[in-house]
Design an enzyme around this catalytic site. Structure first.
Site, PDB file in Angstrom:
ATOM      1  N   TYR A  14      34.147  19.038   1.944  1.00 26.20           N
ATOM      2  CA  TYR A  14      35.438  18.460   1.859  1.00 26.20           C
ATOM      3  C   TYR A  14      36.659  19.466   1.343  1.00 26.20           C
ATOM      4  O   TYR A  14      37.995  19.040   1.435  1.00 26.20           O
ATOM      5  CB  TYR A  14      35.706  17.381   0.777  1.00 26.20           C
ATOM      6  CG  TYR A  14      34.310  16.211   1.307  1.00 26.20           C
ATOM      7  CD1 TYR A  14      34.932  15.363   2.153  1.00 26.20           C
ATOM      8  CD2 TYR A  14      33.193  15.998   0.614  1.00 26.20           C
ATOM      9  CE1 TYR A  14      34.005  14.265   2.629  1.00 26.20           C
ATOM     10  CE2 TYR A  14      32.338  15.015   0.771  1.00 26.20           C
ATOM     11  CZ  TYR A  14      32.625  14.209   2.055  1.00 26.20           C
ATOM     12  OH  TYR A  14      31.938  13.195   2.592  1.00 26.20           O
ATOM     13  N   HIS A  19      42.541  15.019   1.963  1.00 19.80           N
ATOM     14  CA  HIS A  19      42.193  14.014   0.839  1.00 19.80           C
ATOM     15  C   HIS A  19      41.924  15.176  -0.367  1.00 19.80           C
ATOM     16  O   HIS A  19      41.963  14.371  -1.723  1.00 19.80           O
ATOM     17  CB  HIS A  19      40.976  13.310   1.274  1.00 19.80           C
ATOM     18  CG  HIS A  19      40.989  12.013   0.809  1.00 19.80           C
ATOM     19  ND1 HIS A  19      42.097  11.179   0.471  1.00 19.80           N
ATOM     20  CD2 HIS A  19      40.120  10.985   0.803  1.00 19.80           C
ATOM     21  CE1 HIS A  19      41.831   9.738   0.161  1.00 19.80           C
ATOM     22  NE2 HIS A  19      40.537   9.902   0.345  1.00 19.80           N
ATOM     23  N   PHE A  64      33.504  11.481  -6.530  1.00 18.37           N
ATOM     24  CA  PHE A  64      33.974  11.149  -4.767  1.00 18.37           C
ATOM     25  C   PHE A  64      35.320  10.121  -5.373  1.00 18.37           C
ATOM     26  O   PHE A  64      35.497   9.497  -6.291  1.00 18.37           O
ATOM     27  CB  PHE A  64      32.939  10.270  -4.040  1.00 18.37           C
ATOM     28  CG  PHE A  64      31.852  11.249  -3.463  1.00 18.37           C
ATOM     29  CD1 PHE A  64      32.193  12.102  -2.278  1.00 18.37           C
ATOM     30  CD2 PHE A  64      30.790  11.320  -4.175  1.00 18.37           C
ATOM     31  CE1 PHE A  64      31.519  13.162  -1.854  1.00 18.37           C
ATOM     32  CE2 PHE A  64      29.892  12.344  -3.522  1.00 18.37           C
ATOM     33  CZ  PHE A  64      30.247  13.313  -2.573  1.00 18.37           C
ATOM     34  N   ASN A  66      36.673   7.410  -4.273  1.00 23.00           N
ATOM     35  CA  ASN A  66      36.943   5.978  -4.684  1.00 23.00           C
ATOM     36  C   ASN A  66      36.490   5.429  -6.000  1.00 23.00           C
ATOM     37  O   ASN A  66      36.598   4.381  -6.695  1.00 23.00           O
ATOM     38  CB  ASN A  66      36.168   5.332  -3.697  1.00 23.00           C
ATOM     39  CG  ASN A  66      36.785   5.234  -2.229  1.00 23.00           C
ATOM     40  OD1 ASN A  66      37.694   5.999  -2.222  1.00 23.00           O
ATOM     41  ND2 ASN A  66      36.044   4.764  -1.114  1.00 23.00           N
ATOM     42  N   ASP A  91      46.927  12.957  -2.828  1.00 22.13           N
ATOM     43  CA  ASP A  91      47.334  13.341  -1.421  1.00 22.13           C
ATOM     44  C   ASP A  91      48.449  11.797  -1.208  1.00 22.13           C
ATOM     45  O   ASP A  91      47.745  10.805  -1.503  1.00 22.13           O
ATOM     46  CB  ASP A  91      46.315  13.330  -0.355  1.00 22.13           C
ATOM     47  CG  ASP A  91      45.288  12.238  -0.455  1.00 22.13           C
ATOM     48  OD1 ASP A  91      45.123  11.590   0.370  1.00 22.13           O
ATOM     49  OD2 ASP A  91      44.547  11.941  -1.440  1.00 22.13           O
ATOM     50  N   ASN A 112      42.802   4.671  -2.351  1.00 19.98           N
ATOM     51  CA  ASN A 112      41.673   3.982  -3.241  1.00 19.98           C
ATOM     52  C   ASN A 112      41.573   4.798  -4.463  1.00 19.98           C
ATOM     53  O   ASN A 112      40.825   4.249  -5.639  1.00 19.98           O
ATOM     54  CB  ASN A 112      40.246   4.099  -2.158  1.00 19.98           C
ATOM     55  CG  ASN A 112      40.372   2.999  -1.022  1.00 19.98           C
ATOM     56  OD1 ASN A 112      41.073   2.153  -1.459  1.00 19.98           O
ATOM     57  ND2 ASN A 112      39.874   3.298  -0.098  1.00 19.98           N
TER      58      ASN A 112
END
Length: 186
Positions: A14, A19, A64, A66, A91, A112
Site C-alpha cells: 500500500y 489512501h 488497516f 477501516n 486522504d 471509513n
C-alpha cells in the site's frame, strides 16, 4: 501534548497509494523534525518529539484504514488525551491532488477510517487535515482508485500537498487551527 495521526494501510503493498496520504505526511513531518516513528505500540507505529514547542506523538495506525479508531482510542487512553489533543491527517477524493483542507470538526464525509475514529473517540470535534488525492475516474471502482498510486503527472502535486500539510500542522501547533485554516484553505 498533541496526537497527530496519519491514516493509511500498513505494508509495502500500500506504500505510495492515494489512501496512504496520511502516512506520507507523517513521514515528511517526522523527517523535518527528526522524530523516529518506529515504535510499535497501541496498534500503531508511533514516535514522540517536539514541534514548535509542543510535545507531539506522531502515529500511523497499523490496523488497516477501516479500524484506525481502535489504535487512536488506545493511544488517547494510554496518554490520557482528549479529542482536543487529536489531529487526523487523511486522504480526500473530493479535493484535487495538491490541495489540502483544514477543519476543526466535521463528519466522516464517507471516509471509513474517519468513521471508525469518530466511533471510537465518541466525537467528531477534532482537527483534521484533508489531503487531496483527486476524484475517482468514472470507469473505476472507489476502492481501486484509493488503492492506486499517483500518476507521474500527479506525483509532484502530491509531494507539494504533503509539504503544505506539514506546514499547516506546524501552524496548528504554534498558532491554532483557525490560523492554519485562514492561511491554507483556499
Amino acid at each position: 501534548m498533541k496526537l497527530i495521526v496519519g491514516l493509511g494501510n500498513p505494508g509495502a503493498k500500500y506504500a505510495g497509494t492515494r489512501h496512504n496520504a496520511g502516512f506520507s505526511v507523517i513521514d515528511e513531518l517526522a523527517e523535518r523534525h527528526n522524530i523516529k516513528v518506529d515504535t510499535c505500540k497501541h496498534k500503531a507505529l508511533i514516535g514522540k518529539g517536539v514541534i514548535n514547542g509542543e510535545k507531539v506523538i506522531l502515529a500511523m495506525p497499523q490496523t488497516f484504514m477501516n479500524l484506525s479508531g481502535e489504535s487512536v482510542r488506545a493511544i488517547m487512553d494510554f496518554y490520557k488525551l482528549t479529542v482536543d489533543d487529536l489531529i487526523v491527517v487523511y486522504d480526500d477524493i473530493d479535493l484535487d491532488v495538491g490541495k489540502i483542507r483544514i477543519r476543526e470538526k466535521g463528519s466522516a464525509g464517507g471516509h471509513n477510517g474517519m468513521k471508525n475514529i469518530i466511533l471510537h473517540s465518541g466525537s467528531q470535534d477534532f482537527v483534521r487535515v484533508r489531503v487531496g488525492v483527486g476524484k475517482k475516474p468514472e470507469h473505476m471502482d472507489l476502492a481501486d482508485h484509493v488503492l492506486s498510486r499517483f500518476s507521474r503527472e500527479d506525483l509532484p502535486f502530491m509531494r507539494e500537498s504533503c509539504g503544505k500539510a506539514c506546514d499547516a500542522l506546524e501552524v496548528i501547533l504554534s498558532d491554532g487551527a483557525v490560523a492554519a485554516m485562514n492561511r491554507y484553505n483556499g
